[in-house]
Design a protein around this motif. Structure first.
Motif: not given
Length: 137
Positions: A100-107, A112-118
Motif C-alpha cells: 500500500d506504500t509507493l516510493t515516488l522518486r521525482a526530479d 507541484g501541479e504535475a505531482l498533484a495531478k498524479l
C-alpha cells in the motif's frame, strides 16, 4: 672414472596454486555478496529536505522525470501506471497491505501541479501512503 654426474637440483619456487585458489574464492565471495540493483529508468535528481527518514529500498518505486515523464521498470508514460498497478496487485496478493506504500522518486524540477495531478491516479491504484524521496541539506 665417473661418466655421468648428477645435475644439481634447483629449489622449487613457492607454490602458486594455493594463492590462485584464494583469489578465486575471494572473487566468488564478492560476486555473491554484492547487491545487484535494478537500473533506474532515467536519471532523477531528487529535491532537498531538512530531515526525515531514509527510503525503504523494498518498496515499489515510481520515477518522475524533469519533464513529467513516468517510469516504472521498463515501462514509460501511461504504460508505467498500468504496469505499476499490476505489480501492486501481485504484491498485495503475496503480502497483503505491505504494497500500500509507493516510493515516488521525482526530479526536483517537476512542478507541484504535475505531482498533484498524479496523486489521485496513484490513489485509484490502491496506494494509501506515498513516500517522496528527497536529498538532505
Amino acid at each position: 672414472m665417473k661418466l655421468f654426474t648428477d645435475t644439481p637440483r634447483r629449489s622449487l619456487p613457492e607454490p602458486l596454486l594455493p594463492m590462485i585458489n584464494v583469489v578465486f574464492l575471494l572473487l566468488i565471495f564478492f560476486l555473491l555478496a554484492a547487491t545487484l540493483a535494478q537500473p533506474t529508468p532515467f536519471e532523477v535528481s531528487p529535491p532537498e529536505a531538512m530531515g526525515g527518514e531514509q527510503a525503504d529500498p523494498g518498496d515499489l518505486t515510481l520515477f518522475v522525470g524533469a519533464d513529467g515523464q513516468l517510469g516504472f521498470g521498463e515501462a514509460r508514460g501511461a504504460a508505467a501506471l498500468a504496469v505499476l498497478g499490476a505489480a501492486a496487485q501481485s504484491a498485495r496478493a503475496a503480502c497483503g497491505a505491505c504494497a500500500d506504500t509507493l516510493t515516488l522518486r521525482a526530479d526536483s524540477k517537476v512542478s507541484g501541479e504535475a505531482l498533484a495531478k498524479l496523486v489521485p491516479e496513484l490513489s485509484a491504484l490502491g496506494f494509501k501512503n506515498l513516500k517522496l524521496v528527497v536529498r538532505g541539506k
